[in-house]
Enzyme design. Structure first.
Site, PDB file in Angstrom:
ATOM      1  N   SER A  44      -1.783 -12.296   3.937  1.00  0.00           N
ATOM      2  CA  SER A  44      -1.455 -12.376   2.512  1.00  0.00           C
ATOM      3  C   SER A  44      -0.188 -13.199   2.355  1.00  0.00           C
ATOM      4  O   SER A  44       0.881 -12.816   2.847  1.00  0.00           O
ATOM      5  CB  SER A  44      -1.212 -10.984   1.936  1.00  0.00           C
ATOM      6  OG  SER A  44      -0.489 -11.119   0.719  1.00  0.00           O
TER       7      SER A  44
ATOM      8  N   HIS B   9      -5.387 -14.767   2.195  1.00  0.00           N
ATOM      9  CA  HIS B   9      -5.490 -13.779   1.117  1.00  0.00           C
ATOM     10  C   HIS B   9      -4.471 -14.119   0.030  1.00  0.00           C
ATOM     11  O   HIS B   9      -3.271 -14.228   0.288  1.00  0.00           O
ATOM     12  CB  HIS B   9      -5.228 -12.382   1.701  1.00  0.00           C
ATOM     13  CG  HIS B   9      -5.445 -11.267   0.742  1.00  0.00           C
ATOM     14  ND1 HIS B   9      -6.699 -10.780   0.425  1.00  0.00           N
ATOM     15  CD2 HIS B   9      -4.568 -10.517   0.037  1.00  0.00           C
ATOM     16  CE1 HIS B   9      -6.578  -9.778  -0.432  1.00  0.00           C
ATOM     17  NE2 HIS B   9      -5.298  -9.603  -0.696  1.00  0.00           N
TER      18      HIS B   9
ATOM     19  N   ASP C 296      -2.835 -13.055  -3.414  1.00  0.00           N
ATOM     20  CA  ASP C 296      -2.574 -11.913  -4.292  1.00  0.00           C
ATOM     21  C   ASP C 296      -2.061 -12.383  -5.646  1.00  0.00           C
ATOM     22  O   ASP C 296      -0.910 -12.801  -5.761  1.00  0.00           O
ATOM     23  CB  ASP C 296      -1.534 -10.994  -3.646  1.00  0.00           C
ATOM     24  CG  ASP C 296      -2.137 -10.174  -2.521  1.00  0.00           C
ATOM     25  OD1 ASP C 296      -3.191  -9.556  -2.735  1.00  0.00           O
ATOM     26  OD2 ASP C 296      -1.548 -10.153  -1.422  1.00  0.00           O
TER      27      ASP C 296
ATOM     28  N   MET D 218      -0.928 -11.529  -9.344  1.00  0.00           N
ATOM     29  CA  MET D 218      -0.404 -10.380 -10.095  1.00  0.00           C
ATOM     30  C   MET D 218       0.133 -10.836 -11.447  1.00  0.00           C
ATOM     31  O   MET D 218       0.763 -11.885 -11.541  1.00  0.00           O
ATOM     32  CB  MET D 218       0.746  -9.744  -9.314  1.00  0.00           C
ATOM     33  CG  MET D 218       0.352  -9.307  -7.921  1.00  0.00           C
ATOM     34  SD  MET D 218       1.774  -8.611  -7.076  1.00  0.00           S
ATOM     35  CE  MET D 218       1.011  -8.116  -5.540  1.00  0.00           C
TER      36      MET D 218
ATOM     37  N   HIS E  36      -7.502 -12.149  -4.532  1.00  0.00           N
ATOM     38  CA  HIS E  36      -7.441 -10.747  -4.984  1.00  0.00           C
ATOM     39  C   HIS E  36      -6.742 -10.732  -6.336  1.00  0.00           C
ATOM     40  O   HIS E  36      -5.517 -10.880  -6.409  1.00  0.00           O
ATOM     41  CB  HIS E  36      -6.677  -9.944  -3.916  1.00  0.00           C
ATOM     42  CG  HIS E  36      -6.399  -8.531  -4.291  1.00  0.00           C
ATOM     43  ND1 HIS E  36      -5.471  -7.756  -3.611  1.00  0.00           N
ATOM     44  CD2 HIS E  36      -6.924  -7.722  -5.253  1.00  0.00           C
ATOM     45  CE1 HIS E  36      -5.437  -6.545  -4.138  1.00  0.00           C
ATOM     46  NE2 HIS E  36      -6.298  -6.499  -5.142  1.00  0.00           N
TER      47      HIS E  36
ATOM     48  N   MET F 237      -5.186  -9.114  -9.359  1.00  0.00           N
ATOM     49  CA  MET F 237      -4.606  -7.884  -9.904  1.00  0.00           C
ATOM     50  C   MET F 237      -4.154  -8.208 -11.311  1.00  0.00           C
ATOM     51  O   MET F 237      -2.950  -8.224 -11.627  1.00  0.00           O
ATOM     52  CB  MET F 237      -3.434  -7.430  -9.016  1.00  0.00           C
ATOM     53  CG  MET F 237      -3.909  -6.873  -7.687  1.00  0.00           C
ATOM     54  SD  MET F 237      -2.592  -6.800  -6.451  1.00  0.00           S
ATOM     55  CE  MET F 237      -2.773  -8.422  -5.739  1.00  0.00           C
TER      56      MET F 237
ATOM     57  N   MET G 135      -8.037  -0.612  -1.334  1.00  0.00           N
ATOM     58  CA  MET G 135      -6.575  -0.694  -1.369  1.00  0.00           C
ATOM     59  C   MET G 135      -6.004   0.514  -0.635  1.00  0.00           C
ATOM     60  O   MET G 135      -6.303   1.661  -0.980  1.00  0.00           O
ATOM     61  CB  MET G 135      -6.054  -0.680  -2.809  1.00  0.00           C
ATOM     62  CG  MET G 135      -6.296  -1.961  -3.599  1.00  0.00           C
ATOM     63  SD  MET G 135      -5.736  -3.476  -2.799  1.00  0.00           S
ATOM     64  CE  MET G 135      -3.977  -3.156  -2.555  1.00  0.00           C
TER      65      MET G 135
ATOM     66  N   ASP H 255      -6.467  -3.508   2.517  1.00  0.00           N
ATOM     67  CA  ASP H 255      -5.283  -4.241   2.065  1.00  0.00           C
ATOM     68  C   ASP H 255      -4.132  -3.276   1.800  1.00  0.00           C
ATOM     69  O   ASP H 255      -4.223  -2.414   0.924  1.00  0.00           O
ATOM     70  CB  ASP H 255      -5.657  -4.986   0.775  1.00  0.00           C
ATOM     71  CG  ASP H 255      -4.572  -5.913   0.276  1.00  0.00           C
ATOM     72  OD1 ASP H 255      -3.536  -6.050   0.935  1.00  0.00           O
ATOM     73  OD2 ASP H 255      -4.797  -6.527  -0.790  1.00  0.00           O
TER      74      ASP H 255
HETATM   75  C1  DX5 Z   1      -0.516  -5.501  -2.574  1.00  0.00           C
HETATM   76  C2  DX5 Z   1      -1.243  -6.737  -2.085  1.00  0.00           C
HETATM   77  C3  DX5 Z   1      -1.299  -6.852  -0.615  1.00  0.00           C
HETATM   78  C4  DX5 Z   1       0.019  -6.951   0.061  1.00  0.00           C
HETATM   79  C5  DX5 Z   1      -0.126  -6.537   1.486  1.00  0.00           C
HETATM   80  O1  DX5 Z   1      -0.611  -5.452  -3.953  1.00  0.00           O
HETATM   81  O2  DX5 Z   1      -2.568  -6.735  -2.555  1.00  0.00           O
HETATM   82  O3  DX5 Z   1      -2.146  -7.917  -0.210  1.00  0.00           O
HETATM   83  O4  DX5 Z   1       0.566  -8.221  -0.008  1.00  0.00           O
HETATM   84  O5  DX5 Z   1       1.130  -6.535   2.029  1.00  0.00           O
HETATM   85  P1  DX5 Z   1       1.493  -5.748   3.349  1.00  0.00           P
HETATM   86  O6  DX5 Z   1       0.593  -6.230   4.435  1.00  0.00           O
HETATM   87  O7  DX5 Z   1       2.909  -6.102   3.551  1.00  0.00           O
HETATM   88  O8  DX5 Z   1       1.274  -4.271   3.061  1.00  0.00           O
HETATM   89 ZN    ZN Z   2      -4.225  -8.144  -1.774  1.00  0.00          ZN
END
Ligand code: DX5
Ligand code: ZN
Length: 228
Positions: free
Chosen positions: A10, A35, A37, A39, A68, A70, A139, A175
């Site tokens: 990620s 990956h 993320d 947000m 992903h 969010m 998650m 994740d």
């Molecule tokens: C959290 C993200 C993850 C996160 C994982 O909201 O979806 O992908 O970056 O990070 P680590 O591996 O540090 O838990």
């Molecule tokens: Zn993620």
């Protein structure tokens, strides 16, 4: 059906000032998927990046872009993420009232379809969409931030998701809090795709990334052997 182990760094934990190079480096280090993320500061209490950043990263690697989302609402933005070069797009079941419509839209955009659940969301919300998805993401932390600890109860949820999937060729991704120490537990429970942010990007060179990616892969393979 046994799908290959896939390591998906990620980039949330990467150096945002040099993201292109980070994507290139982690690909060279053996990452299978990147990956991404996304947000929105609304569905989750943090803001990361959007389709324009993803589009600018597309030229740095041929690896699969595993997006992903969010964000809520997600539907108005799905086309932009598809056009930005995402190969797989995953939406949260909690992000809107019309999950089936969101999944259908991703399918019609020609992308691989993913659905994800927050830790407190029961697997039963997947019952009626199992034949519409290519990927289920469990998650294992509350989404929004990297560097959190794996929630132990999620191991049982992964195993139940694995049982629900049966023989379908669905990727089971995990994740949050995935490290060299938790990877074997995750694959023993039945997952095959491991997202890891801070575990990988705490390293400071391509060699360090490579070592962690391969340590994660070995741990993941060993968990799998242990479960047979
Ligand atoms: C959290 C993200 C993850 C996160 C994982 O909201 O979806 O992908 O970056 O990070 P680590 O591996 O540090 O838990
Ligand atoms: Zn993620």
């Amino acid at each position: 059906m046994t799908l290959p182990i896939r390591i998906a760094p990620s980039i949330l934990a990467a150096d945002f000032a040099r993201l292109g190079q980070e994507v290139r480096d982690v690909t060279e280090a053996g990452a299978d998927w990147i990956h991404l993320d996304v947000m929105d500061g609304h569905f989750v209490p943090n803001i990361s990046f959007g389709p324009d950043v993803i589009k600018s990263l597309r030229g740095y690697t041929d690896a699969v872009f595993d997006c992903h989302l969010m964000i809520t609402p997600a539907d108005p933005y799905l086309e932009a993420f598809a056009k930005a070069g995402c190969d797989r797009i995953t939406v949260h079941a909690e992000a809107g009232p019309h999950l089936h419509r969101s999944l259908q839209t991703i399918r019609h955009l020609g992308k691989n379809v993913g659905v994800t659940l927050n830790p407190a969301t029961p697997l039963s919300v997947l019952e009626n969409v199992l034949d519409d998805v290519d990927l289920i993401l469990i998650m294992s932390v509350n989404p929004g931030f990297g560097g959190q600890k794996f929630i132990p109860a999620m191991a049982d949820k992964i195993a139940k998701a694995r049982a629900m999937i049966g023989d379908r060729p669905i990727e089971l991704e995990v994740d949050g809090g995935v490290t060299v120490d938790t990877a074997a537990m995750v694959t023993a429970a039945g997952a095959n795709v491991l997202v890891a942010g801070s575990a990988i990007f705490k390293g400071e060179s391509v060699d360090a990334y490579r070592q962690t990616v391969s340590a994660l892969r070995s741990a993941a393979e060993s968990g799998r052997v242990g479960s047979n």
